[in-house]
Design a protein around this motif. Structure first.
Motif, PDB file in Angstrom:
ATOM      1  N   ARG A 147       0.797  -1.213   0.000  1.00  0.00           N
ATOM      2  CA  ARG A 147       0.000   0.000   0.000  1.00  0.00           C
ATOM      3  C   ARG A 147       0.835   1.270   0.000  1.00  0.00           C
ATOM      4  N   GLN A 148       2.063   1.155   0.537  1.00  0.00           N
ATOM      5  CA  GLN A 148       2.879   2.357   0.666  1.00  0.00           C
ATOM      6  C   GLN A 148       3.176   2.990  -0.700  1.00  0.00           C
ATOM      7  N   GLN A 149       3.020   2.208  -1.742  1.00  0.00           N
ATOM      8  CA  GLN A 149       3.355   2.660  -3.089  1.00  0.00           C
ATOM      9  C   GLN A 149       2.722   3.973  -3.503  1.00  0.00           C
ATOM     10  N   GLY A 150       1.431   4.073  -3.285  1.00  0.00           N
ATOM     11  CA  GLY A 150       0.728   5.251  -3.770  1.00  0.00           C
ATOM     12  C   GLY A 150       0.170   6.045  -2.614  1.00  0.00           C
ATOM     13  N   VAL A 151      -0.418   7.183  -2.916  1.00  0.00           N
ATOM     14  CA  VAL A 151      -1.056   7.943  -1.849  1.00  0.00           C
ATOM     15  C   VAL A 151      -2.555   7.708  -1.894  1.00  0.00           C
ATOM     16  N   ARG A 152      -3.155   7.691  -0.710  1.00  0.00           N
ATOM     17  CA  ARG A 152      -4.605   7.685  -0.610  1.00  0.00           C
ATOM     18  C   ARG A 152      -5.013   9.125  -0.405  1.00  0.00           C
ATOM     19  N   LEU A 153      -6.069   9.523  -1.061  1.00  0.00           N
ATOM     20  CA  LEU A 153      -6.510  10.898  -0.911  1.00  0.00           C
ATOM     21  C   LEU A 153      -7.348  11.023   0.341  1.00  0.00           C
ATOM     22  N   ASN A 154      -7.184  12.097   1.049  1.00  0.00           N
ATOM     23  CA  ASN A 154      -8.153  12.387   2.110  1.00  0.00           C
ATOM     24  C   ASN A 154      -8.154  13.864   2.412  1.00  0.00           C
ATOM     25  N   ASN A 155      -9.181  14.262   3.104  1.00  0.00           N
ATOM     26  CA  ASN A 155      -9.287  15.645   3.537  1.00  0.00           C
ATOM     27  C   ASN A 155      -8.486  15.781   4.805  1.00  0.00           C
ATOM     28  N   GLU A 156      -7.434  16.537   4.774  1.00  0.00           N
ATOM     29  CA  GLU A 156      -6.576  16.592   5.952  1.00  0.00           C
ATOM     30  C   GLU A 156      -7.341  16.961   7.218  1.00  0.00           C
ATOM     31  N   THR A 211     -12.622   7.176  -2.750  1.00  0.00           N
ATOM     32  CA  THR A 211     -11.169   7.245  -2.630  1.00  0.00           C
ATOM     33  C   THR A 211     -10.576   6.020  -1.950  1.00  0.00           C
ATOM     34  N   ARG A 212     -11.353   5.329  -1.123  1.00  0.00           N
ATOM     35  CA  ARG A 212     -10.793   4.182  -0.405  1.00  0.00           C
ATOM     36  C   ARG A 212     -10.393   3.042  -1.332  1.00  0.00           C
ATOM     37  N   TYR A 213     -10.924   3.025  -2.540  1.00  0.00           N
ATOM     38  CA  TYR A 213     -10.582   1.941  -3.459  1.00  0.00           C
ATOM     39  C   TYR A 213      -9.392   2.276  -4.352  1.00  0.00           C
ATOM     40  N   LEU A 214      -8.895   3.470  -4.222  1.00  0.00           N
ATOM     41  CA  LEU A 214      -7.919   3.944  -5.189  1.00  0.00           C
ATOM     42  C   LEU A 214      -6.629   4.373  -4.532  1.00  0.00           C
ATOM     43  N   GLU A 215      -5.549   4.229  -5.294  1.00  0.00           N
ATOM     44  CA  GLU A 215      -4.281   4.789  -4.869  1.00  0.00           C
ATOM     45  C   GLU A 215      -3.729   5.637  -6.000  1.00  0.00           C
ATOM     46  N   PHE A 216      -3.111   6.718  -5.635  1.00  0.00           N
ATOM     47  CA  PHE A 216      -2.609   7.647  -6.639  1.00  0.00           C
ATOM     48  C   PHE A 216      -1.120   7.877  -6.476  1.00  0.00           C
ATOM     49  N   LYS A 217      -0.528   8.381  -7.533  1.00  0.00           N
ATOM     50  CA  LYS A 217       0.834   8.894  -7.432  1.00  0.00           C
ATOM     51  C   LYS A 217       0.893  10.220  -8.159  1.00  0.00           C
ATOM     52  N   LEU A 236      -2.207  14.294 -10.350  1.00  0.00           N
ATOM     53  CA  LEU A 236      -2.217  12.948  -9.795  1.00  0.00           C
ATOM     54  C   LEU A 236      -2.704  11.989 -10.868  1.00  0.00           C
ATOM     55  N   TYR A 237      -2.274  10.731 -10.725  1.00  0.00           N
ATOM     56  CA  TYR A 237      -2.742   9.710 -11.653  1.00  0.00           C
ATOM     57  C   TYR A 237      -2.906   8.417 -10.865  1.00  0.00           C
ATOM     58  N   PRO A 238      -4.027   7.695 -11.085  1.00  0.00           N
ATOM     59  CA  PRO A 238      -4.259   6.485 -10.281  1.00  0.00           C
ATOM     60  C   PRO A 238      -3.377   5.305 -10.697  1.00  0.00           C
ATOM     61  N   LEU A 239      -2.925   4.546  -9.717  1.00  0.00           N
ATOM     62  CA  LEU A 239      -2.216   3.316 -10.032  1.00  0.00           C
ATOM     63  C   LEU A 239      -3.158   2.403 -10.819  1.00  0.00           C
ATOM     64  N   GLY A 270      -8.958   3.665 -15.697  1.00  0.00           N
ATOM     65  CA  GLY A 270     -10.075   2.736 -15.637  1.00  0.00           C
ATOM     66  C   GLY A 270     -10.447   2.384 -14.210  1.00  0.00           C
ATOM     67  N   GLU A 271      -9.568   2.644 -13.259  1.00  0.00           N
ATOM     68  CA  GLU A 271      -9.875   2.391 -11.861  1.00  0.00           C
ATOM     69  C   GLU A 271     -10.973   3.323 -11.361  1.00  0.00           C
ATOM     70  N   LEU A 272     -11.056   4.506 -11.949  1.00  0.00           N
ATOM     71  CA  LEU A 272     -12.045   5.485 -11.469  1.00  0.00           C
ATOM     72  C   LEU A 272     -13.480   4.987 -11.649  1.00  0.00           C
ATOM     73  N   PRO A 273     -13.903   4.635 -12.889  1.00  0.00           N
ATOM     74  CA  PRO A 273     -15.269   4.122 -13.021  1.00  0.00           C
ATOM     75  C   PRO A 273     -15.504   2.861 -12.186  1.00  0.00           C
ATOM     76  N   GLN A 274     -14.507   1.996 -12.093  1.00  0.00           N
ATOM     77  CA  GLN A 274     -14.672   0.787 -11.280  1.00  0.00           C
ATOM     78  C   GLN A 274     -14.906   1.125  -9.810  1.00  0.00           C
ATOM     79  N   GLY A 275     -14.176   2.123  -9.337  1.00  0.00           N
ATOM     80  CA  GLY A 275     -14.328   2.532  -7.941  1.00  0.00           C
ATOM     81  C   GLY A 275     -15.709   3.105  -7.671  1.00  0.00           C
ATOM     82  N   PHE A 276     -16.171   3.964  -8.574  1.00  0.00           N
ATOM     83  CA  PHE A 276     -17.518   4.515  -8.410  1.00  0.00           C
ATOM     84  C   PHE A 276     -18.553   3.388  -8.474  1.00  0.00           C
TER      85      PHE A 276
END
Ligand SMILES: Nc1nc2c(ncn2[C@@H]2O[C@H](COP(=O)(O)OP(=O)(O)O)[C@@H](O)[C@H]2O)c(=O)[nH]1
Ligand SMILES: [Mg+2]
Lengths: 213, 441
Positions: free
Chosen positions: A193-202, B86-92, B215-218, B222-228
Motif C-alpha cells: 500500500r505504501q506505493q501510492g497515496v490515498r486521498l483524504n481531507n486533511e 477514494t478508499r478503493y484507489l491509490e494515486f501517485k 495525480l494519476y491512479p495506479l 479505468g480504476e475510477l469508473p470501477q471505484g464509483f
C-alpha cells in the motif's frame, strides 16, 4: 482514529507482528458469500440475508502463535449477479475464498471458472481456498465431497465444506488461510500500500478508514 | 463513460436507486483502461505481436484510450473524497509539468521558488513581474474587494490583467496554457475571474504533493469508473455489463419510460443518464480530437528521465489555435512493464490531416515502438432533459485534466435533481470497517 487496529491488547502489551491481508470472496450469487463473512466477523446468520453487506469491507483478526493476521474482507456487493465484478475487486488480494453451494452443481462449475480467472489475473502468490457452503443441507447434496477435494488438490487450493448457518468450518477456513499466508514483510498488505497515496481531507477525515489503515 | 459512473455514485450515495447498464463487458466505456496489451492492438484494428517477449507480460499493461490527469486540489478529488470512493484507489503524483517554447525546447514549469529562480523559462526581470502576478492571484479573495488592487474580476478581461502586470507574450502563454490550462486563447477577452481561479487551482494543487499539481491512479484511469461502480453497488445499486443493443423507450409525450435489452426485458425508470453514443439523435457534434497512443522503451528526452510527465505545447508557440498535449505514464503507475513508457499525444483537430497536427508533440518523444492513432468526434447534448428526462453527458474534450468533466457532472446532477450536490446529505454506512477481535489458537 488509530488504536482500534489489531495491535490492541487488553493488558496493553503488544507482542509479535501484525500482518494485514486483503481477502476477497468470489462465487455465484446466493451461494452464501455474504453469510460466511457475517458469520466470521459478527457470529451471526440471517435466513433471509439481504444480498449485500453494505460496507466497503469488514475486518477481522485471527491470532496465530506469534502473529496477528488481520483480514480486510471484501464482499462482492452483489456485483457478481450479472457478471459485473470489476478487476479492481480482486486487485492486490492476497487471499480469496471461492464459494459454491453443495446443493448445486452449477455453482461448482462457476467456482472453477473463478479459480481460473484468479490464476490468470490475480497476484501470482494469492492463497485460494475453495468453500463448499451450505453443508448443513447434506440431504440435497449435488456436489460430492471427493469430487471437490480432488479438484482442489489438483489446483493446490485449500478446501473445506462449510456452513454459515451452523458455523461449521467457518472460522477454520479463515484460520487455514491465515496459516498459509506468507508472514514475511514482503507479503504484507501495508507494505504494498505504501506505493501510492490515498486521498483524504486533511482536516475532516470521515469515519471511513476507522480501523482499516 | 465515467461521467455516468460518477453520477451513479453521487445519486446512489444521496439515496436514489440506480440501475447501471453498459453495452461493454467492462466498466467505464471510453474511460476504461485496456488490458491486456493484445486488446489495445485489437481495439485499433492492428495485429498483436507474436510471442510474449516483445512488450513483456500483456496483462501488466493498462492502457488509457483518453489521457487525463487529476488536479490534486480539483473537483474530481473532492468528489472522490465526499462519495467515499477514494478508499478503493491509490494515486501517485505526476513527476513534472513541462511547457514547450518556440525555440523547440521544453522547459519545466517551476514547482517551487528555487526552481523558479533557476528556470530558463523567462528572463530575470520577467520573473520578478511574474512573481508579483502569482502573489496577486494567491492572495485574491473574490469576497474582499479591498484586495483587488483595482481589478474588477467580473469586468476586466484576462488580457488586461496581463497588461496590468506587464507580462510579456511568452509569460502569458505559460500562464494561460501551462497554469490555467486553457485549450486556446478564447479566454483572453473573458472576465479575468476565471483565469485567476484557474491559476489558484494550479498552485493549490501543486502545494498538496509537491512535484506537480497532477495525480494519476495506479493501474490507470479505468480504476475510477470501477471505484464509483463498487460504491454504487455497496449502496444497493445494480450493475449489468455486456448489454448490447439497448433500446430506450419513451411515452407519447417523449418522456423516457425505460430501457429494453435485446431479450425484450424492460427496466423501467424515471430518469435516464447516458453518454452521447447511446442517443446520437439527441446530440450534436462540436468538433474532433486526435490522439496518438505511443509505446516507448525510454523516458522522454530532456525530462531528467521522469517516469511521468505532462508537456503542454501552447498553440501560439507552434502557430495553431489549440494546444497540443503530451501525457506520459509508466511502470511507477502500474500501467506497463518496467522499461516501457506510454505517451499519449492529443489535440483538437483543426485541419483535414489530423495526425500531422500531432507532429510537434510526437517529435518530442524520441523513437516510437508502436503508435495507435484515432480521431474521435466530440458530442454535446441537444436536449436538456427537462421534458424527456434523458440526461446526456458530454464527450471527453481535449483537456488533459478532469475539471471540465466535473463541471459537466455537477451540472448534470443539478439538471437531474434540481439541486446542487450536497455531500452532507450522503448517507454514511454504519458498518464501515467495523471490527471485532477474535482469538484462535
Ligand atoms: N442452509 C443454509 N443456507 C445458507 C447458508 N449460507 C447462506 N445461506 C442462505 O443462502 C442465501 C444466500 O446467501 P448470501 O450470503 O446472500 O449469498 P451471496 O449472494 O453469495 O452473498 C440466504 O438466504 C442465506 O440465508 C448455509 O450455510 N446454509
Ligand atoms: Mg452477497
Amino acid at each position: 482514529m488509530a488504536g482500534r487496529g489489531g495491535a490492541q491488547r487488553p493488558n496493553g502489551a503488544t507482542q509479535g507482528k501484525i500482518c494485514q491481508f486483503k481477502l476477497v470472496l468470489l462465487g455465484e450469487s446466493a451461494v452464501g458469500k455474504s453469510s460466511l463473512v457475517l458469520r466470521f466477523v459478527k457470529g451471526q446468520f440471517h435466513e433471509y440475508q439481504e444480498s449485500t453487506i453494505g460496507a466497503a469491507f469488514l475486518t477481522q483478526t485471527v491470532c496465530l502463535d506469534d502473529t496477528t493476521v488481520k483480514f480486510e474482507i471484501w464482499d462482492t456487493a452483489g456485483q457478481e449477479r450479472y457478471h459485473s465484478l470489476a478487476p479492481m475487486y480482486y486487485r492486490g488480494a492476497q487471499a480469496a475464498i471461492v464459494v459454491y453451494d453443495i446443493t448445486s452443481q452449477d455453482t461448482f462449475g462457476r467456482a472453477k471458472t473463478w479459480v481460473k480467472e484468479l490464476q490468470r489475473q490475480a497476484s501470482p502468490n494469492i492463497v485460494i481456498a475453495l468453500a463448499g457452503n451450505k453443508a448443513d443441507l447434506a440431504n440435497k447434496r449435488m456436489v460430492e465431497y471427493e469430487e471437490a477435494q480432488a479438484y482442489a488438490e489438483e489446483n493446490s487450493l485449500l478446501f473445506m465444506e462449510t456452513s454459515a448457518k451452523t458455523a461449521m468450518n467457518v472460522n477454520d477456513i479463515f484460520l487455514a488461510i491465515a496459516k498459509k499466508l506468507p508472514k514475511s514483510d514482503a507479503g504484507n498488505a501495508n507494505q504494498q500500500r505504501q506505493q501510492g497515496v490515498r486521498l483524504n481531507n486533511e482536516q475532516t477525515q470521515p469515519s471511513e478508514s476507522g480501523c482499516c489503515k | 463513460m465515467s461521467q455516468e459512473c460518477i453520477l451513479s455514485g453521487m445519486l446512489s450515495v444521496t439515496g436514489k436507486k440506480v440501475l447501471h447498464m453498459d453495452r461493454n463487458p467492462y466498466y467505464g466505456g471510453e474511460s476504461a483502461s485496456l488490458t491486456p496489451l493484445d486488446l489495445v492492438f485489437k481495439h485499433f484494428g492492428k495485429e498483436p505481436p507474436k510471442g510474449d517477449d516483445v512488450y513483456g507480460r500483456g496483462r501488466d499493461w493498462n492502457v488509457d484510450i483518453i489521457p487525463k490527469f487529476l488536479m490534486a486540489n480539483g473537483q474530481l478529488v473532492q468528489l472522490l473524497i465526499s462519495t467515499g470512493v477514494t478508499r478503493y484507489l491509490e494515486f501517485k503524483s505526476v513527476e513534472g509539468s513541462y511547457v514547450y517554447k518556440r525555440d523547440g525546447k521544453i522547459h519545466k514549469v517551476p514547482a517551487d521558488e528555487k526552481e523558479a529562480l533557476a528556470s530558463s523559462l523567462m528572463g530575470m526581470f520577467e520573473k520578478r513581474r511574474f512573481r508579483k502576478f502569482l502573489q496577486f492571484v494567491q492572495e485574491f479573495d473574490e469576497n474582499d474587494p479591498a484586495k483587488w488592487q483595482g481589478v474588477d474580476p467580473n469586468a476586466m478581461p484576462a488580457y488586461k490583467l496581463y497588461e496590468k502586470f506587464s507580462l510579456d507574450e511568452n509569460t502569458q502563454d505559460v500562464t494561460g496554457h501551462a497554469l490555467a490550462l486553457y485549450l486556446n486563447d478564447k479566454y483572453m477577452n473573458n472576465p479575468c475571474k476565471e483565469l485567476i481561479s484557474r491559476c489558484k487551482l494550479y498552485s493549490d494543487s501543486l502545494s498538496r504533493y509537491g512535484k506537480s499539481p497532477y495525480l494519476y491512479p495506479l493501474y490507470g484511469l479505468g480504476e475510477l469508473p470501477q471505484g464509483f461502480a463498487r460504491q454504487v453497488a455497496i449502496y444497493g445499486g445494480t450493475y449489468m455489463l455486456d448489454k448490447p443493443n439497448l433500446k430506450i423507450r419513451y411515452d407519447e409525450q417523449g418522456k423516457v419510460v425505460g430501457v429494453e435489452d435485446d431479450k425484450g426485458d424492460m427496466a423501467r425508470c424515471d430518469v435516464l443518464v447516458c453518454d452521447p453514443t447511446y442517443v446520437p439523435e439527441k446530440c450534436k457534434s462540436i468538433g474532433k480530437v486526435v490522439r496518438a497512443i505511443c509505446i516507448l522503451d525510454h523516458p522522454i528526452p530532456n525530462t531528467k528521465d521522469a517516469p511521468s510527465v505532462q508537456i503542454i505545447i501552447p498553440q501560439n508557440q507552434v502557430n495553431r489555435k489549440d494546444d497540443i498535449y503530451v501525457c506520459v505514464v509508466s511502470n511507477t503507475h502500474q500501467v506497463c512493464p518496467k522499461g516501457f513508457y506510454l505517451a499519449i499525444v492529443s489535440t483538437t483537430v483543426e485541419t483535414s490531416s489530423p495526425e500531422q497536427e500531432l507532429k510537434p508533440g510526437l517529435d518530442l518523444l524520441g523513437p516510437i515502438l508502436e503508435k495507435f492513432v484515432s480521431v474521435s468526434d466530440l458530442y454535446e447534448p441537444d436536449d436538456d432533459g427537462k421534458e424527456s428526462r434523458v440526461f446526456i453527458t458530454k464527450s471527453y474534450d481535449a483537456t488533459t485534466h478532469f475539471e471540465t468533466t466535473c463541471i459537466d457532472v455537477l451540472q448534470t446532477y443539478r439538471r437531474i435533481t434540481g439541486e446542487n450536490f450536497d455531500p452532507s446529505k450522503i448517507q454514511r454506512q454504519s458498518e464501515d470497517g467495523c471490527q471485532q477481535e477474535q482469538q484462535e489458537q
